[in-house]
Design an enzyme around this catalytic site. Structure first.
Site, PDB file in Angstrom:
ATOM      1  N   CYS A   2     -26.523   6.961  69.212  1.00 12.26           N
ATOM      2  CA  CYS A   2     -25.847   7.992  68.423  1.00 12.26           C
ATOM      3  C   CYS A   2     -24.445   7.488  68.116  1.00 12.26           C
ATOM      4  O   CYS A   2     -23.579   7.458  69.000  1.00 12.26           O
ATOM      5  CB  CYS A   2     -25.806   9.313  69.189  1.00 12.26           C
ATOM      6  N   GLU A 116     -28.749   8.921  61.807  1.00 13.09           N
ATOM      7  CA  GLU A 116     -29.413   7.718  62.289  1.00 13.09           C
ATOM      8  C   GLU A 116     -29.911   6.935  61.094  1.00 13.09           C
ATOM      9  O   GLU A 116     -30.246   7.514  60.056  1.00 13.09           O
ATOM     10  CB  GLU A 116     -30.576   8.091  63.216  1.00 13.09           C
TER      11      GLU A 116
END
Length: 353
Positions: A2, A116
Site C-alpha cells: 500500500c 494499487e
C-alpha cells in the site's frame, strides 16, 4: 503493498471511523494535516493511538508522517520515508524495526480508499479500491518517534500488510490489513499478548470494490477529485501468446482478398492466345465500322503483339489520327521482334506513314 491512499476525511471524522467516539480523544499536531486525494509516503496523516499512560483509557488523534523512521536511526541520517512505509505481517515480529513496537505502539489509520497498480508489461494501470458503501477503511499500523541532530522529534508510522484476498490476487499479491469492525480495531489497539495477530489477515468480504483511474495520479504531485474518477480501459488479452496467434490469423484473412485481386490483374494483363486472336478480329471489325473512335477505346490493348496480315483501305485513314498514341507501345514490342521476322506489324505500318 500500500503506497498511495486517499485521505480527505475531516479531523473529527477520523476517531468516529476508528470506532473511538465513545472514549475521550485529544489531538496532537493536527494543524499539519492536509486532506488529499493522492497521499504518498512522507505526507502527514492522522492516526489514532492509545494514550502513553498505561492506566489511561483515552486515545490520541495524532498527525504523523507516513513512512517509519526507527528511533535507533542515527541523528545525522537523512530520513527516508519510502524505506519502511509498509510492514509485512508475516515477519513483523522478526525484524527489530517492528518487533519492539508491537507491545505498545500499535495504531489505526483511517482513509477513504487506496490505490494499487496492475502491471502489464512496461505499462502500469492504477485502480482505486474502496468500500462499496463509501465508509472509511481502517488500516492496522505501527508508529515510532525519532529525534534528529537538531533536537526535533519526528513521529512516523508504517501500514501493516498481508497477502492479498482471493478477489484481489489478479491485481496485486499484497494488501493492507483492513480492520472492518469495532471488534477488530479493539483487538489491534488494546489487546495484550499475541492475540492481535488474529486480525492480521486478508480482508475477504465482498463489500470491497475497485475500478480503474487515470495513470496521471502516478505522480504524487497530481491531486484532486480527478484521482478517483473512473476511466474506461481498453480490453486486452491477458495472454500475449494467444494475442500473437489471433493477430496472425487476422493478418492472413486480410491478405487473402489482396492475393486474389493481384491474380485477377495478372490474368487481365497476360491474355491467352485465344483472347488475343479474338481481340484482333474484334478490333479490325470495329475500326472498319467506326473509324478512329474504336481505336482510341482499345488503346489499352496495343501493348499486346498484333500481327495484321491485311488492312482495309477504309481503316487506314482512321489509324492516321492516332500515330502519337500508338507509337510508344509499338516501340516496346519492337525490341522483342526477331530480326528475320518480315511480317508487317503495327509499327511498320506507322513507319510507312
Amino acid at each position: 503493498m500500500c503506497g498511495r491512499t486517499r485521505c480527505t476525511l475531516r479531523s473529527d471524522d477520523v476517531p468516529r471511523a476508528c470506532h473511538r467516539s465513545d472514549a475521550p480523544t485529544r489531538t496532537l499536531h493536527m494543524d499539519r494535516y492536509r486532506p488529499a486525494y493522492n497521499v504518498s509516503p512522507g505526507s502527514n496523516m492522522p492516526v489514532v493511538r492509545r494514550e502513553d499512560a498505561s492506566d489511561s483509557g483515552g486515545y490520541v488523534l495524532h498527525c504523523m508522517k507516513w513512512g517509519l523512521i526507527p528511533s535507533f536511526t542515527k541523528k545525522t541520517e537523512k530520513p527516508d520515508h519510502y524505506k519502511m512505509f509498509n510492514a509485512r505481517s508475516e515477519s513483523i515480529d522478526e525484524k527489530a524495526s517492528f518487533r519492539r513496537l508491537l507491545p505498545k505502539s500499535r495504531c489505526l489509520v483511517a482513509v477513504e480508499g487506496f490505490y494499487e497498480w496492475k502491471k502489464d508489461g512496461s505499462k502500469k494501470q492504477p485502480y482505486y479500491i474502496h468500500f462499496k458503501d463509501g465508509r472509511p477503511l481502517v488500516f492496522a499500523a505501527l508508529y515510532d518517534s525519532w529525534q534528529n541532530s537538531e533536537g526535533e522529534t519526528l513521529h512516523t508510522f508504517t501500514i501493516v500488510t498481508t497477502s492479498s484476498s482471493s478477489a484481489l490476487q489478479w491485481l496485486h499479491d499484497r494488501m493492507p490489513v483492513i480492520l472492518g469492525s469495532k471488534e477488530s480495531t479493539d483487538t489491534w489497539l488494546s489487546s495484550s499478548g499475541s492475540s492481535f495477530k488474529s486480525v492480521m489477515k486478508p480482508y475477504e468480504e465482498s463489500d470491497l470494490v475497485w475500478y480503474p483511474v487515470t495513470p496521471a495520479m502516478g505522480k504524487s504531485s497530481f491531486d484532486g477529485p480527478e484521482c478517483i474518477k473512473e476511466i474506461q480501459v481498453k480490453a486486452e488479452g491477458n495472454t500475449s501468446i494467444s494475442m500473437f496467434f489471433s493477430k496472425k490469423g487476422a493478418e492472413r484473412k486480410d491478405t487473402k482478398p489482396e492475393q486474389k485481386l493481384s491474380c485477377h490483374e495478372s490474368v487481365k494483363t497476360e491474355p491467352t492466345e485465344d483472347l488475343i486472336e479474338g481481340a484482333k478480329a474484334e478490333e479490325v471489325d470495329k475500326e472498319v465500322k467506326f473509324g478512329g473512335s474504336s481505336h482510341s477505346q482499345n488503346a489499352s490493348l496495343l501493348p499486346i503483339k498484333r500481327e495484321y496480315e491485311t488492312f482495309s483501305a477504309d481503316s487506314k485513314p482512321a489509324l492516321e489520327n492516332h500515330d502519337q498514341i500508338s507509337s510508344t507501345p509499338a516501340k516496346k514490342k519492337e525490341k522483342t521482334k526477331k530480326a528475320d521476322d518480315k511480317q508487317p506489324t503495327l509499327f511498320s505500318f506507322f513507319g510507312k506513314k
